[in-house]
Design an enzyme around this catalytic site. Structure first.
Site, PDB file in Angstrom:
ATOM      1  N   CYS A 113       0.815  -1.231   0.000  1.00  9.06           N
ATOM      2  CA  CYS A 113       0.000   0.000   0.000  1.00  9.06           C
ATOM      3  C   CYS A 113       0.843   1.273   0.000  1.00  9.06           C
ATOM      4  CB  CYS A 113      -0.948   0.005   1.191  1.00  9.06           C
ATOM      5  SG  CYS A 113      -2.100  -1.362   1.149  1.00  9.06           S
ATOM      6  N   HIS A 247      -3.543   7.473   2.562  1.00  7.81           N
ATOM      7  CA  HIS A 247      -3.865   6.110   2.133  1.00  7.81           C
ATOM      8  C   HIS A 247      -5.241   5.764   2.687  1.00  7.81           C
ATOM      9  CE1 HIS A 247      -3.766   1.981   1.191  1.00  7.81           C
ATOM     10  NE2 HIS A 247      -3.505   1.560   2.405  1.00  7.81           N
ATOM     11  N   ASN A 277      -9.931  -0.126   0.231  1.00  6.11           N
ATOM     12  CA  ASN A 277      -8.477   0.037   0.174  1.00  6.11           C
ATOM     13  C   ASN A 277      -7.981  -0.515  -1.162  1.00  6.11           C
ATOM     14  OD1 ASN A 277      -5.718  -0.167   0.457  1.00  6.11           O
ATOM     15  ND2 ASN A 277      -5.779  -1.137   2.481  1.00  6.11           N
TER      16      ASN A 277
HETATM   17  N1  ACO Z   1     -17.862  -8.886   9.420  1.00  5.56           N
HETATM   18  C1  ACO Z   1     -18.367  -9.183  10.627  1.00  5.56           C
HETATM   19  N2  ACO Z   1     -17.603  -9.516  11.682  1.00  5.56           N
HETATM   20  C2  ACO Z   1     -16.276  -9.571  11.480  1.00  5.56           C
HETATM   21  C3  ACO Z   1     -15.691  -9.278  10.241  1.00  5.56           C
HETATM   22  C4  ACO Z   1     -16.543  -8.925   9.187  1.00  5.56           C
HETATM   23  N3  ACO Z   1     -16.089  -8.629   7.964  1.00  5.56           N
HETATM   24  N4  ACO Z   1     -14.360  -9.402  10.343  1.00  5.56           N
HETATM   25  C5  ACO Z   1     -14.093  -9.745  11.612  1.00  5.56           C
HETATM   26  N5  ACO Z   1     -15.265  -9.855  12.309  1.00  5.56           N
HETATM   27  C6  ACO Z   1     -15.436 -10.203  13.706  1.00  5.56           C
HETATM   28  C7  ACO Z   1     -14.272 -10.963  14.243  1.00  5.56           C
HETATM   29  O1  ACO Z   1     -14.420 -12.359  13.968  1.00  5.56           O
HETATM   30  C8  ACO Z   1     -14.378 -10.674  15.725  1.00  5.56           C
HETATM   31  O2  ACO Z   1     -15.385 -11.492  16.283  1.00  5.56           O
HETATM   32  P1  ACO Z   1     -15.211 -12.164  17.740  1.00  5.56           P
HETATM   33  O3  ACO Z   1     -15.081 -11.004  18.686  1.00  5.56           O
HETATM   34  O4  ACO Z   1     -16.465 -12.956  17.897  1.00  5.56           O
HETATM   35  O5  ACO Z   1     -13.961 -12.976  17.649  1.00  5.56           O
HETATM   36  C9  ACO Z   1     -14.892  -9.241  15.781  1.00  5.56           C
HETATM   37  O6  ACO Z   1     -15.468  -8.994  14.485  1.00  5.56           O
HETATM   38  C10 ACO Z   1     -13.815  -8.225  16.075  1.00  5.56           C
HETATM   39  O7  ACO Z   1     -12.709  -8.460  15.197  1.00  5.56           O
HETATM   40  P2  ACO Z   1     -11.418  -7.578  15.285  1.00  5.56           P
HETATM   41  O8  ACO Z   1     -10.423  -8.083  14.313  1.00  5.56           O
HETATM   42  O9  ACO Z   1     -11.011  -7.439  16.706  1.00  5.56           O
HETATM   43  O10 ACO Z   1     -11.974  -6.156  14.784  1.00  5.56           O
HETATM   44  P3  ACO Z   1     -11.250  -4.772  14.747  1.00  5.56           P
HETATM   45  O11 ACO Z   1     -12.037  -3.783  15.525  1.00  5.56           O
HETATM   46  O12 ACO Z   1      -9.780  -4.865  15.020  1.00  5.56           O
HETATM   47  O13 ACO Z   1     -11.430  -4.362  13.216  1.00  5.56           O
HETATM   48  C11 ACO Z   1     -10.167  -4.290  11.171  1.00  5.56           C
HETATM   49  C12 ACO Z   1     -10.839  -5.162  12.215  1.00  5.56           C
HETATM   50  C13 ACO Z   1     -11.221  -3.428  10.515  1.00  5.56           C
HETATM   51  C14 ACO Z   1      -9.522  -5.204  10.146  1.00  5.56           C
HETATM   52  C15 ACO Z   1      -9.129  -3.361  11.838  1.00  5.56           C
HETATM   53  O14 ACO Z   1      -8.302  -4.100  12.695  1.00  5.56           O
HETATM   54  C16 ACO Z   1      -8.283  -2.649  10.833  1.00  5.56           C
HETATM   55  O15 ACO Z   1      -8.743  -1.801  10.083  1.00  5.56           O
HETATM   56  N6  ACO Z   1      -6.965  -2.951  10.805  1.00  5.56           N
HETATM   57  C17 ACO Z   1      -6.068  -2.314   9.848  1.00  5.56           C
HETATM   58  C18 ACO Z   1      -6.222  -2.980   8.532  1.00  5.56           C
HETATM   59  C19 ACO Z   1      -5.479  -2.304   7.435  1.00  5.56           C
HETATM   60  O16 ACO Z   1      -5.378  -1.085   7.418  1.00  5.56           O
HETATM   61  N7  ACO Z   1      -5.004  -3.110   6.513  1.00  5.56           N
HETATM   62  C20 ACO Z   1      -4.435  -2.623   5.324  1.00  5.56           C
HETATM   63  C21 ACO Z   1      -3.031  -2.167   5.471  1.00  5.56           C
HETATM   64  S1  ACO Z   1      -2.434  -1.663   3.959  1.00  5.56           S
HETATM   65  C22 ACO Z   1      -1.732  -2.972   3.062  1.00  5.56           C
HETATM   66  O17 ACO Z   1      -0.540  -2.982   2.936  1.00  5.56           O
HETATM   67  C23 ACO Z   1      -2.577  -4.020   2.444  1.00  5.56           C
END
Ligand code: ACO
Length: 320
Positions: A113, A247, A277
């Protein structure tokens, strides 16, 4: 010539829009969860047979048209992608051929990214040292092809697209500074494990794996620090920033960087809501959106930033 200057921007999004409601029919997720955690409502996905070079070509043509520059006048082509059309030649070489440019150096940059910030930084240095006069810098991704559409932790976050800029040597500012970094010891937090050998994918599969919370925490601290680094280098107070062009990974990460800069969200270009993204394409897609709808004006000061797998991250301070 002291500076490189943006003389054209362009972008391209595939026609197909996948809303959160449609995703609910593919995988166990829901619109409320996706919007609350990421801000994303929809993303564009490449059509069958549509590749990274196809999208890069459209974005490049639009940037060249705005720059009133012909592809034959380019003396450098850099394309940032994580999803090249082939193992080789580089997608930059495929693009060069389709642009009918001959002889300019053309190569891909792989920094996930942050790829566009890396490519932009390299092009700026080529121009500042006199090694190039007019450069095409593209970020293009068919990220949908490295997602497991059964993995709700990752598939809801990404989309496809391309963005491009044309940079030209200039006595007028210009790109003020660029700052790129990497910390490879975090390679296990965001990655695609597969390697192609003996005609097959080895060592796992070809799908994105992510430890979302760790990525989230690192992103907020790395982006704050690289934005600060850009301001300190230029002895510029944050109040002088007209636009944050971030980004587009997650609205909560964007909000945190804007808060650090004390910028109201009206001064932030946000496309994540409708595009998700798009990895290396996200910053030039956002930049082009801001330029084409008239929000970003000549003479304004922009800060571009990105973070990606590696980890890699970077920022650029730009007088538009
Ligand atoms: N829909 C519904 N529920 C979901 C989903 C979904 N798509 N995905 C995960 N959950 C659930 C999980 O299973 C978990 O359930 P549980 O509590 O029963 O175990 C719950 O939601 C919470 O999951 P978390 O992973 O703790 O959620 P979080 O608040 O951390 O949000 C997210 C997740 C959105 C991915 C966040 O961590 C984030 O944005 N991280 C950064 C990601 C990013 O920027 N990536 C790209 C980087 S750039 C690159 O180089 C590609």
């Amino acid at each position: 010539m002291k500076y490189s200057r943006i003389i054209g921007t362009g972008s391209y999004l595939p026609d197909r829009i996948v809303t959160n409601a449609e995703l609910e029919t593919w995988v166990d997720t829901n619109d409320a969860w996706i919007v609350e955690r990421t801000g994303i409502h929809a993303r564009h996905l490449a059509a069958e047979g549509e590749g990274t070079c196809d999208m890069a070509l459209q974005a490049a043509k639009r940037a060249l048209e705005m720059a009133a520059c012909s592809a034959q006048d380019l003396d450098l082509i850099i394309l940032a992608t994580t999803t090249p059309d082939q193992i080789y030649p580089s997608t930059a070489c495929l693009l060069q051929s389709r642009l009918d440019n001959h002889g300019a150096p053309a190569f891909d940059v792989q920094a996930v990214c942050s790829g566009f910030l890396y490519a932009f930084s390299i092009a700026d240095k080529f121009i500042k040292t006199g090694a190039a006069k007019r450069a095409l810098v593209v970020g293009a991704e068919t990220y949908s092809r490295i997602l497991n559409w059964q993995d709700r932790n990752t598939c809801v976050l990404f989309g496809d697209g391309a963005g491009a800029v044309v940079l030209e040597a200039s006595d007028e500012p210009g790109v003020l500074s660029t700052h790129i970094h990497a910390e490879g010891s975090f390679n296990h937090l965001l990655y695609v494990p597969g390697t192609v050998a003996q005609g097959q994918i080895q060592n796992g599969d070809g799908f994105t794996k992510m430890h979302g919370q760790e990525v989230f925490k690192f992103a907020i601290s790395a982006l704050s620090s690289v934005v600060e680094e850009a301001l300190v280098t230029n002895q510029l107070d944050k109040s002088k920033i007209d636009w944050l062009v971030p980004h587009q990974a997650n609205i909560r990460i964007i909000n945190a960087t804007a808060k650090k800069l004390k910028l109201p969200m009206e001064k932030v270009i946000v496309t994540v809501t409708e595009q998700g993204n798009t990895s290396a394409a996200s910053v030039p897609l956002a930049l082009d959106a801001g330029v084409r709808d008239g929000r970003i004006q000549r003479g304004q000061t922009l800060i571009l930033e990105a973070i990606g797998g590696g980890f890699t991250w970077g920022a650029a301070l730009v007088k538009y």
